[in-house]
Design an enzyme around this catalytic site. Sequence first.
Site, PDB file in Angstrom:
ATOM      1  CG  HIS A  17     -29.181 -92.423  -5.634  1.00 33.17           C
ATOM      2  ND1 HIS A  17     -29.029 -91.136  -6.098  1.00 33.17           N
ATOM      3  CD2 HIS A  17     -28.970 -93.229  -6.693  1.00 33.17           C
ATOM      4  CE1 HIS A  17     -28.720 -91.159  -7.383  1.00 33.17           C
ATOM      5  NE2 HIS A  17     -28.679 -92.425  -7.777  1.00 33.17           N
ATOM      6  CG  ASP A 286     -31.368 -93.663 -12.899  1.00 37.39           C
ATOM      7  OD1 ASP A 286     -30.554 -94.568 -12.626  1.00 37.39           O
ATOM      8  OD2 ASP A 286     -31.041 -92.630 -13.522  1.00 37.39           O
TER       9      ASP A 286
END
Length: 386
Positions: A17, A286
């Site tokens: 994101h 991540d």
Amino acid sequence: MNNNQYQLDKVVILSRHGIRTPLENTIAFLEKSSPLKWPSWDHAYGYLTTRGGALEAFFGHYLSQWLEQKNINIEPENPDIYVYANSLQRTVATAQFLVNGAFAGYDIPIHHKYTIEKMDPIFDPSIKDESPELKQAVLNDIEEADKAGAIFKNLAPAYQMVSDILEYPQSQLYALYRCNFADIPNELYFKKNEEPELHGPLAIGICAVDAFLLQYYSAFPKDQIAWGKITSREQWQQLIQIRNHYIDLVFHTKTIAQHISKLLINKIDDLLHNKQHKVNLLVGHDSTIAALLGALDFAPYQLPNQCENTPIGGMVIFQRYRHISSGKYFFKAEYVYQSFEQLYTGQAIDINNPPQHYQLQLENASVNNDGYYDWADFAKRLNINE
């Protein structure tokens, strides 16, 4: 390189994101770690920001130009693209801005499984099994990755820097631990249906560094980024080592990586077998990227012009090529991301001002003279969980 002999046949893009606000569960923790006042944000905690959205739209625009260069043209009346995001605001919004930047006005649905703010199992880094055997395997991986405590020794200057910036000796956390920042005990938190965590200076450090990075990427005035105490790229590089090592030890090591990537690997395998969509975009986190690269046995890497190993808004693009004369299939993976500078300045990126491209390498596989892997070398990794 004789690259005009290869036609891009299919892509699966896994994106992290874009720029968000700090996460709610770290705010109270951060307030205990420093007597200083943390800056306020104008979006809900953990949400994609307006600036984050704008940068994702630029990235989407670049992506559409890149696909066009590769002779993949998306038709407005029947867009050949599949989009699937984790069901959190920041991941769904990232997908929306990417798609709007790339193909504004095209009728492209953004698929997500649940109502907003419920974690989708495909992107969920939580532990599904808290057996002592699994926990021990994870501890062994961490010990192996941190040979003879080298990581923790190397992080000593970074820990000192965090302690100084936070004024940790004057904090509530210091009152609790009564020791130097670097001497706070490390402990693996490992509970079913919860995210694994490595408690101690690494965990406090990643929360603080994450907050400073979000201030930087959001172009806060320099005196408000870490209260004006980070003044050089060298300091950033040192501090971000904490973030990289935390992500590496908790999500990238083999046992955890394979444990939390199973559903995602199956999803990618399905998308590659599905003849319907040439372009597939998945939006996660991540931890999603770090675990997937660990599970699929990619080689360690250092991204040029970026201090983070899994930079915000960055994407791994898995590419399948068809060799035109032989009809054989080949593989290539690239990390495509905005540089540290590009994120700070918020400049528009496009084909003339591109993001960074870095080719990822597979362990135990060899590239041909044109820099491509045999497709089979990648495909067999997708079936490790079957």
